[in-house]
Design a protein around this motif. Structure first.
Motif, PDB file in Angstrom:
ATOM      1  N   SER A 101       6.561  -0.241  10.041  1.00  0.00           N
ATOM      2  CA  SER A 101       6.362  -1.591   9.505  1.00  0.00           C
ATOM      3  C   SER A 101       5.930  -1.545   8.046  1.00  0.00           C
ATOM      4  O   SER A 101       6.420  -2.307   7.207  1.00  0.00           O
ATOM      5  N   MET A 102       4.994  -0.645   7.716  1.00  0.00           N
ATOM      6  CA  MET A 102       4.542  -0.557   6.325  1.00  0.00           C
ATOM      7  C   MET A 102       5.647  -0.004   5.418  1.00  0.00           C
ATOM      8  O   MET A 102       5.814  -0.451   4.276  1.00  0.00           O
ATOM      9  N   ILE A 130     -10.604   3.204  11.738  1.00  0.00           N
ATOM     10  CA  ILE A 130      -9.498   2.493  12.389  1.00  0.00           C
ATOM     11  C   ILE A 130      -9.580   0.993  12.100  1.00  0.00           C
ATOM     12  O   ILE A 130      -8.552   0.327  11.914  1.00  0.00           O
ATOM     13  N   ALA A 131     -10.790   0.440  12.040  1.00  0.00           N
ATOM     14  CA  ALA A 131     -10.937  -0.975  11.698  1.00  0.00           C
ATOM     15  C   ALA A 131     -10.420  -1.248  10.285  1.00  0.00           C
ATOM     16  O   ALA A 131      -9.790  -2.282  10.025  1.00  0.00           O
ATOM     17  N   ALA A 152      -3.167   1.231   4.745  1.00  0.00           N
ATOM     18  CA  ALA A 152      -2.753   1.147   6.148  1.00  0.00           C
ATOM     19  C   ALA A 152      -1.758   2.253   6.483  1.00  0.00           C
ATOM     20  O   ALA A 152      -1.872   2.919   7.526  1.00  0.00           O
ATOM     21  N   LEU A 153      -0.779   2.470   5.621  1.00  0.00           N
ATOM     22  CA  LEU A 153       0.236   3.496   5.860  1.00  0.00           C
ATOM     23  C   LEU A 153      -0.379   4.889   5.869  1.00  0.00           C
ATOM     24  O   LEU A 153      -0.056   5.716   6.741  1.00  0.00           O
ATOM     25  N   THR A 154      -1.280   5.165   4.945  1.00  0.00           N
ATOM     26  CA  THR A 154      -1.892   6.494   4.857  1.00  0.00           C
ATOM     27  C   THR A 154      -2.743   6.807   6.082  1.00  0.00           C
ATOM     28  O   THR A 154      -2.622   7.883   6.691  1.00  0.00           O
ATOM     29  N   PHE A 166      -3.648  -3.330   7.617  1.00  0.00           N
ATOM     30  CA  PHE A 166      -2.342  -3.489   8.246  1.00  0.00           C
ATOM     31  C   PHE A 166      -2.024  -4.956   8.503  1.00  0.00           C
ATOM     32  O   PHE A 166      -0.921  -5.434   8.179  1.00  0.00           O
ATOM     33  N   ILE A 167      -2.960  -5.695   9.075  1.00  0.00           N
ATOM     34  CA  ILE A 167      -2.700  -7.095   9.418  1.00  0.00           C
ATOM     35  C   ILE A 167      -2.454  -7.930   8.170  1.00  0.00           C
ATOM     36  O   ILE A 167      -1.542  -8.771   8.133  1.00  0.00           O
ATOM     37  N   PHE A 168      -3.227  -7.702   7.115  1.00  0.00           N
ATOM     38  CA  PHE A 168      -3.002  -8.453   5.878  1.00  0.00           C
ATOM     39  C   PHE A 168      -1.628  -8.143   5.281  1.00  0.00           C
ATOM     40  O   PHE A 168      -1.043  -8.982   4.585  1.00  0.00           O
TER      41      PHE A 168
END
Length: 457
Positions: free
Chosen positions: A372-373, A49-50, A402-404, A56-58
């Motif tokens: 969002s992605m 998750i991290a 992130a999307l996957t 995701f944030i980038f």
């Protein structure tokens, strides 16, 4: 009366909001993951998750700086996929941000109940809503400054916790029975790794809420990337430190599935009457308060933005004389208070009310991350001229990761939480019916006519 928010926040304020929104996740909620996955299983879940949140944030920062809008993901998805896309992202974000505060408010009640056992924790939670809704109504700069102060104190307190329990730490305690209550990896351990997803998300849930303060940020194209990148690095470091040290001071099973794992972990090292123990309870409240207060800011901006665009009643977009969305603040608070007092007649999958609310909030978060992605990929093609002062590094690999992961987690959440998932879908369906019935309301809003054809400088 104007419905335009005023830019007053700098990088440090935005860092305080980004970290403060999340930091209560280091104080409670995550220990429910130990209950289903064990310490080692949950460590794997947390690392996955991290990774998702860092990627995701980038990637999300590109959207935030290109479209600095109080609606955040709602605005990005609306620009990418039209009205229906905006609806999906908007309701997902609303579910995430409206359901997170009651869980935090109940944790505030549990922490204070350690000191005042005769006071009903629910009444403390209700009082927290009254106080911090009021603070948010008074003004965003005052609210953000308060958020920054309590966030700094909360970070310091987590570091103090690690320092105090360090003498009692043993890695052998952390790994003992670390695979879903067993010393060996098995099918149950693998299942627990997936079942623990919502509690690992809780470590980082709502960091994206700083995007909803984008209209109130000074020079958002510079301040938001700085706040987000330093924020996610801060949170990943703290999450791993707190989890490992709390699990290594004794039998971790005694502090799984409770709302105050850090005070209970510290008790194992310093005893019940230590001044360190009392300090953790009192100063530890700053972490809960930072997130509670920050998420009220976040949900109010989401409700405000949806009202301003006609996706919710436009009366919710009115500003107070302090230039804050007071009606939106109060509306989200009513829902939260109802959730706090609902456990006497609601029992979902045998979970505690806190665990159920955390899980519901995570459903909303994951759908919003997916939207969002997808919006990022779509806008790269459909709006190549959109001003992008920050570009997602490693595109398309980083946003693809992130999307996957978000998509896999979303499916796993439904598998392990079918009843809560069904309720989540029910909220989406009810919201969509409202969406279909209110086209004239959206068409009559000024923003609805301008947002999709206007590039926000």
């Amino acid at each position: 009366m104007s419905s335009q928010l005023k830019p007053t926040l700098g990088t440090f304020h935005l860092w305080g909001i980004a970290v403060g929104l999340v930091i209560s996740g280091e104080y409670f909620g995550w220990s429910y993951g130990w209950g289903v996955a064990g310490t080692l299983g949950f460590l794997i879940t947390t690392l996955i998750i991290a990774t998702m949140y860092t990627c995701f944030i980038f990637s999300f920062t590109e959207l935030t700086t290109a479209i600095p809008h109080a609606g955040g993901p709602f605005a990005y998805s609306r620009k990418a996929f039209g009205e229906t896309g905006g609806f999906l992202a908007g309701i997902a974000t609303l579910i995430e941000f409206v359901f997170a505060p009651p869980a935090i408010a109940m944790a505030i009640g549990a922490y204070l109940n350690v000191q005042f056992p005769d006071i009903n924790p629910k009444l403390i939670a209700l009082g927290a809503y009254v106080v911090f809704m009021g603070l948010n109504i008074v003004g965003v700069r005052i609210a953000a400054t308060f958020e920054l102060i309590v966030t700094i104190l909360a970070v310091i307190e987590l570091l103090v916790f690690v320092g105090v329990v360090q003498p009692g730490f043993s890695f052998s305690n952390f790994v003992l029975n670390g695979w879903a209550g067993s010393n060996q990896f098995s099918g149950a351990a693998m299942s627990g790794i997936f079942a623990a997803i919502p509690f690992a998300i809780w470590f980082f849930l709502a960091i994206e809420g700083a995007a909803m303060a984008a209209e109130e940020a000074k020079d958002p194209k510079k301040t938001i990337p700085r706040a987000y990148i330093t924020g996610i690095l801060t949170l990943v470091s703290l999450a791993l430190l707190v989890m490992v040290f709390a699990g290594g001071v004794g039998d971790w099973r005694t502090i799984a599935n409770i709302n105050d794992p850090l005070p209970q972990a510290m008790k194992m090292v310093v005893g019940n009457n230590s001044s360190w123990m009392h300090m953790l309870v009192w100063i530890g409240l700053f972490g809960l308060v930072a997130s509670f207060h920050g998420i009220i800011l976040g949900y109010s901006r989401q409700i405000f933005a949806l009202g301003r665009a006609g996706f919710l009643p436009q009366s919710l977009a009115k500003l107070s004389r302090f230039q804050t969305p007071h009606r939106a603040i109060l509306a989200g608070g009513v829902v939260g208070v109802m959730a706090i007092f609902s456990d006497s007649f609601i029992n979902i999958q045998g979970m505690s009310l806190t665990a159920a609310i955390v899980t519901m909030s995570c459903f909303g978060a994951l759908l919003m991350y997916i939207m969002s992605m997808l919006s990022l990929f779509k806008l790269r093609r459909s709006a190549p001229d959109l001003p992008r002062s920050f570009m997602a590094p490693g595109y398309p690999i980083i946003p693809g990761i992130a999307l996957t992961i978000a998509s896999l987690c979303f499916v796993a959440m439904f598998y392990f939480n079918p009843m809560i998932g069904a309720i989540f879908i029910g909220f989406i369906v009810v919201g969509y019916i409202y969406f279909l019935m209110t086209k004239a309301q959206r068409d009559s809003s000024e923003e609805s006519q301008q947002l999709l054809k206007t590039t926000i400088e």
